[in-house]
Design a protein around this motif. Sequence first.
Motif, short mmCIF file in Angstrom:
data_model
loop_
_atom_site.label_atom_id
_atom_site.label_comp_id
_atom_site.label_asym_id
_atom_site.label_seq_id
_atom_site.Cartn_x
_atom_site.Cartn_y
_atom_site.Cartn_z
N ASP A 38 7.35 22.37 -12.05
CA ASP A 38 7.51 21.20 -11.41
C ASP A 38 6.00 20.76 -10.63
N TRP A 39 5.12 20.97 -11.21
CA TRP A 39 3.83 20.66 -10.68
C TRP A 39 3.76 19.06 -10.65
N PRO A 40 3.25 18.16 -9.59
CA PRO A 40 3.44 16.92 -9.68
C PRO A 40 2.69 16.10 -10.71
N GLU A 41 3.32 15.24 -11.39
CA GLU A 41 2.64 14.47 -12.29
C GLU A 41 1.32 13.39 -11.87
N MET B 144 0.83 -1.23 -0.07
CA MET B 144 -0.06 0.10 -0.19
C MET B 144 0.96 1.24 0.11
N SER B 145 0.56 2.17 -0.78
CA SER B 145 1.51 3.37 -1.07
C SER B 145 1.23 4.26 0.14
N ALA B 146 2.20 5.14 0.23
CA ALA B 146 2.05 6.05 1.67
C ALA B 146 0.95 7.21 1.29
N ALA B 147 0.35 7.74 2.10
CA ALA B 147 -0.28 8.93 2.09
C ALA B 147 0.42 10.00 1.49
N SER B 148 -0.31 11.09 0.89
CA SER B 148 0.35 11.84 0.31
C SER B 148 -0.34 13.44 0.29
N ALA B 149 0.42 14.55 0.64
CA ALA B 149 -0.21 15.89 0.76
C ALA B 149 0.52 16.70 0.09
N LEU B 150 -0.32 17.79 -0.50
CA LEU B 150 0.18 18.89 -1.25
C LEU B 150 0.02 20.05 -0.46
N ILE B 151 0.86 20.54 0.32
CA ILE B 151 0.55 21.89 1.20
C ILE B 151 0.99 23.02 0.39
N VAL B 152 0.17 23.81 0.09
CA VAL B 152 0.03 25.13 -0.73
C VAL B 152 0.29 26.13 0.33
N GLY B 153 1.39 26.92 0.17
CA GLY B 153 1.85 27.90 1.20
C GLY B 153 2.33 27.15 2.43
N ARG C 180 5.50 26.86 -2.25
CA ARG C 180 5.94 28.44 -2.24
C ARG C 180 6.70 28.96 -2.98
N ARG C 181 6.99 30.34 -2.88
CA ARG C 181 7.96 31.02 -3.80
C ARG C 181 9.45 30.87 -3.71
N SER C 182 9.69 30.68 -2.07
CA SER C 182 11.08 30.29 -1.87
C SER C 182 11.23 28.96 -1.35
N VAL C 183 11.38 27.98 -2.22
CA VAL C 183 11.42 26.58 -1.93
C VAL C 183 12.91 26.17 -0.98
N LYS C 184 13.64 27.16 -0.77
CA LYS C 184 14.79 26.85 -0.07
C LYS C 184 14.40 26.85 1.38
N LEU C 185 13.40 27.40 2.08
CA LEU C 185 12.95 27.39 3.12
C LEU C 185 12.04 26.12 3.50
N PRO D 170 10.87 22.60 4.64
CA PRO D 170 11.41 21.57 5.57
C PRO D 170 12.25 20.42 4.96
N GLU D 171 13.16 20.04 5.27
CA GLU D 171 13.99 18.94 4.75
C GLU D 171 13.09 17.80 4.71
N GLY D 172 12.98 17.07 3.52
CA GLY D 172 12.28 15.89 3.08
C GLY D 172 10.88 16.14 2.28
N VAL D 173 10.68 17.44 2.19
CA VAL D 173 9.38 17.97 1.47
C VAL D 173 9.97 18.45 -0.14
N ARG D 174 8.96 17.62 -0.82
CA ARG D 174 9.18 17.76 -2.34
C ARG D 174 8.90 19.20 -2.79
N PRO D 175 9.89 19.96 -3.20
CA PRO D 175 9.62 21.43 -3.65
C PRO D 175 8.78 21.72 -5.16
N ILE D 176 7.90 22.50 -4.77
CA ILE D 176 7.13 23.08 -6.28
C ILE D 176 7.44 24.57 -5.92
N ALA D 177 7.91 25.24 -6.63
CA ALA D 177 8.21 26.69 -6.64
C ALA D 177 7.20 27.46 -7.55
#
Length: 285
Positions: A58-61, A1-10, A33-38, A40-47
């Motif tokens: 880089d919107w997720p497929e 079973m695949s892990a649950a996933s979430a996209l956090i906007v903002g 977010r605009r500044s993806v360098k900020l 948390p570690e482990g979060v897939r970035p979407i600028a």
Amino acid sequence: MSAASALIVGCGDVGGRLARQLLALGWQVSGLRRSVKLLPEGVRPIAADLSDRRMPDDWPEQAPGYLVYCVAASQHDEAGYKAAYVEGLRNVLGWLQRSGQAPRRLLFVSSSSVFAQKGGEWVDETSATEPEGYSGKLMLEAERLALASGIPASIVRLTGIYGPGREWLLTQVRQGYRVADEPPLYGNRIHADDAAGLLAFLLQADARGVALEDCYIGVDDAPAPLAEVVAWLREYLGVTEWSDEQRVRRTGSKRCSNQRARALGWAPQYSTYKEGYAAILQGIN
């Protein structure tokens, strides 16, 4: 079973705290977010800039299991609120539609500013929403957009968020902040960790198949008069001087109830302002 996933906007303060909590639970988390360098570690970035209608490169497929819309307006005026909460949400919903993606649920993080009650009365999710200011009116417009999106949605109306980095009241108290005792000016608060914790709790509940309501209020257990909070902080901080210049400007006074969230099984880690502010101050010291 695949892990649950979430996209956090903002994925800023509260969103970042939510991301860390979900990662610790084994969820896959993307953060926009605009500044993806900020992020948390482990979060897939979407600028992305939410004011830009163009879909991020880089919107997720793959569709996220859950979408959490948790933005903060960078411009605190009517145009800024409309851009962040209404137009930004409309753009994100458009990106989902163009991608053919349908998350299991949308959590839209709103505010208790949608309530206009000011007589110290208790307010819950069924109370009238008749905001007088632009912030509450635009939040209510965004809420309605979320609920009409075609995605199962829940609104989470957070009250006054405080925590590390959100220490306006502490600064004011140190400067001799003066507030009238009568009539009591009730305020509502939630620690930033508890705000994120409520969001995480709702996501986990939905993932387990629990039927969620369309609205929850995020607040601690004890709305309190501002004069009481100031008096407690003055004693805790050892402040003895009063400022002649500091005057409270707020006019709203209501007591928000967290009973709906509590009935679902959620409980705040910091049940009152005393535990929350003590934790902040101990962290500073």
